[in-house]
Structure formats: C-alpha cells, structure tokens
Design a protein around this motif. Sequence first.
Motif, mmCIF file in Angstrom:
data_model
loop_
_atom_site.group_PDB
_atom_site.id
_atom_site.type_symbol
_atom_site.label_atom_id
_atom_site.label_comp_id
_atom_site.label_asym_id
_atom_site.label_seq_id
_atom_site.Cartn_x
_atom_site.Cartn_y
_atom_site.Cartn_z
ATOM 1 N N GLU A 144 35.212 46.977 2.997
ATOM 2 C CA GLU A 144 36.345 46.605 3.851
ATOM 3 C C GLU A 144 36.206 45.913 4.716
ATOM 4 O O GLU A 144 35.232 45.788 5.578
ATOM 5 C CB GLU A 144 36.943 47.878 4.154
ATOM 6 C CG GLU A 144 37.739 48.644 3.033
ATOM 7 C CD GLU A 144 38.637 49.766 3.680
ATOM 8 O OE1 GLU A 144 40.087 49.715 3.219
ATOM 9 O OE2 GLU A 144 38.196 50.530 4.522
ATOM 10 N N ALA A 145 36.917 44.970 4.860
ATOM 11 C CA ALA A 145 37.158 43.869 5.896
ATOM 12 C C ALA A 145 36.242 42.485 5.604
ATOM 13 O O ALA A 145 36.115 41.594 6.320
ATOM 14 C CB ALA A 145 36.741 44.282 7.326
ATOM 15 N N ALA A 146 35.316 42.859 4.541
ATOM 16 C CA ALA A 146 34.685 41.507 4.054
ATOM 17 C C ALA A 146 35.683 40.332 3.660
ATOM 18 O O ALA A 146 36.555 40.677 2.965
ATOM 19 C CB ALA A 146 33.434 41.896 3.053
ATOM 20 N N SER A 147 34.998 39.095 3.551
ATOM 21 C CA SER A 147 35.861 37.972 2.956
ATOM 22 C C SER A 147 35.421 38.086 1.564
ATOM 23 O O SER A 147 34.344 38.183 0.950
ATOM 24 C CB SER A 147 35.512 36.782 3.695
ATOM 25 O OG SER A 147 34.084 36.390 3.502
ATOM 26 N N LEU A 148 36.462 37.522 0.639
ATOM 27 C CA LEU A 148 36.296 37.683 -0.703
ATOM 28 C C LEU A 148 36.514 36.099 -1.332
ATOM 29 O O LEU A 148 37.466 35.323 -0.744
ATOM 30 C CB LEU A 148 37.242 38.506 -1.183
ATOM 31 C CG LEU A 148 37.476 38.326 -2.851
ATOM 32 C CD1 LEU A 148 36.125 38.931 -3.679
ATOM 33 C CD2 LEU A 148 38.738 39.040 -3.082
ATOM 34 N N GLU A 149 35.750 35.914 -2.272
ATOM 35 C CA GLU A 149 35.831 34.538 -3.041
ATOM 36 C C GLU A 149 35.386 34.872 -4.303
ATOM 37 O O GLU A 149 34.295 35.074 -4.582
ATOM 38 C CB GLU A 149 35.128 33.309 -2.314
ATOM 39 C CG GLU A 149 35.519 31.985 -3.236
ATOM 40 C CD GLU A 149 35.165 30.624 -2.561
ATOM 41 O OE1 GLU A 149 34.669 30.738 -1.332
ATOM 42 O OE2 GLU A 149 35.530 29.650 -2.981
ATOM 43 N N LEU A 150 36.363 34.466 -5.344
ATOM 44 C CA LEU A 150 36.044 34.771 -6.710
ATOM 45 C C LEU A 150 36.152 33.465 -7.460
ATOM 46 O O LEU A 150 37.346 32.906 -7.302
ATOM 47 C CB LEU A 150 37.057 35.659 -7.299
ATOM 48 C CG LEU A 150 36.935 37.156 -6.924
ATOM 49 C CD1 LEU A 150 38.063 38.047 -7.940
ATOM 50 C CD2 LEU A 150 35.669 37.847 -6.836
ATOM 51 N N GLY A 151 34.976 33.060 -7.995
ATOM 52 C CA GLY A 151 35.067 31.727 -8.741
ATOM 53 C C GLY A 151 35.629 31.603 -9.768
ATOM 54 O O GLY A 151 35.583 32.630 -10.812
ATOM 55 N N CYS A 152 36.559 30.532 -10.366
ATOM 56 C CA CYS A 152 36.998 30.256 -11.843
ATOM 57 C C CYS A 152 36.784 28.968 -11.726
ATOM 58 O O CYS A 152 37.122 28.069 -11.208
ATOM 59 C CB CYS A 152 38.430 30.677 -11.552
ATOM 60 S SG CYS A 152 39.735 30.121 -13.140
ATOM 61 N N ASN A 153 36.357 28.529 -13.059
ATOM 62 C CA ASN A 153 36.122 27.109 -13.582
ATOM 63 C C ASN A 153 36.732 27.162 -14.801
ATOM 64 O O ASN A 153 36.876 28.098 -15.770
ATOM 65 C CB ASN A 153 34.652 26.581 -13.545
ATOM 66 C CG ASN A 153 34.442 26.447 -12.589
ATOM 67 O OD1 ASN A 153 33.757 27.286 -11.578
ATOM 68 N ND2 ASN A 153 34.204 25.048 -11.915
#
Lengths: 112, 113
Positions: A15-24
């Motif tokens: 919790e509180a971590a940053s998220l980045e999910l990739g999509c190409n």
Amino acid sequence: AQSVSQHNHHVILSEAASLELGCNYSYGGTVNLFWYVQYPGQHLQLLLKYFSGDPLVKGIKGFEAEFIKSKFSFNLRKPSVQWSDTAEYFCAVNDQGQNFVFGPGTRLSVLP
Amino acid sequence: GAGVSQTPSNKVTEKGKYVELRCDPISGHTALYWYRQSLGQGPEFLIYFQGTGAADDSGLPNDRFFAVRPEGSVSTLKIQRTERGDSAVYLCASSTGTGYGYTFGSGTRLTVV
C-alpha cells in the motif's frame, strides 16, 4: 491485425507504493485506447479511455494513463495504490471500428 | 435495465450437449458484443450486433457457435456439441456507439465436463 501486449503478468505492491502498468499495441492507424479493471468476482469496468487531445488521461479512482504515440504505448499509473486496487487490469485497443482487442491482463496484488 | 444482465451466471454441462447463454443489454444500446475470456487471458472477440443483425461474426471459432438478437435487444449465444475447450467465461457488452467503451455484464462461466 492489431495486438496488445502487457508487460507484466503479476505485480505485487505494498500500500502507498506507486504503480505503473505497461501496455503496448501494434496498429499503424488511429486508435482509441482503454484500460479496464476487473475486481475479484466482478465484471469488467472501464477505468479510462483516450480518443484524442491531451495524451495524459485521468480516470476514476485516481488512475491516469499516458498515450505516447511514438512508442505505441498507453501505460497506466497511480501515485499511491490501496489494498482495494487489487484486481486484474486489461488494456484494450479499438481502431475506431466496433471490435476491441484486449491485452492478456496484469494481475495487481496490493499488500495491506 | 441499469446494467448488462447475463444469465445464467454459471453453467455446467456435459460434453456434447447444447447450451444457450443469454444477454440483456442496457436499454437503448444498439450495439451488443460477445466476448470469451479463458483463464489467465484477456477477452477475445466473438461477435458483434448492430441492431438485429450480426455486423461482424469473425471471432466465432467454428460453426458450433451461433448467436442471435431477433428483436435488437436480448441476445442469445448458442453452442452446439460442446467441447471441454469451450469452458470459459462468456462476456456480453453493450454500447451506444462506435468505440466509446463498453459496459460489460458479469459473464456466464461455462464449464464443460
């Protein structure tokens, strides 16, 4: 034919971590781009969408995504995740026709 | 209705049997779509209706699969001679127009034993 790839099969964050999910995606023409979320035991829901204009799109629940045309990417981000964000996330592309092509999905697990 | 309704929510059938899956779209949505989602994968397009007609059925895997939407509202996906490989969640979605994003139903989980 269009295709959509998502970089991560399973992401685990606190919790509180940053998220980045990739999509190409692979498609040479004009596209509409979407992120859908599927919470455990529930149906797919639209998080956000991009048609044109500002490439930084803000969606519900604090999510945003950035369209980078030169990279054929539409990554999903959230500055601080919550346990309730645990879900499967699907990127989808539409070539302005009626058919959507979905990526394989990324499962996000947020640890309390 | 308020959302896209799919029935049944779960269906277990024996190999070789015939099944029907029902979708009731949002009132006024002219476009209706069927997708299939296998475990660990994203939804795969099956068929799209605009009104009563199937505008694109290129995703139907073979002639055992058929769908109808006789009055432009409720749609039925029909699968003949079911096979174990047909086991999946079958999703229905509806929308008001081109590319604006779907509203999905909760799906029907089909298990062929």
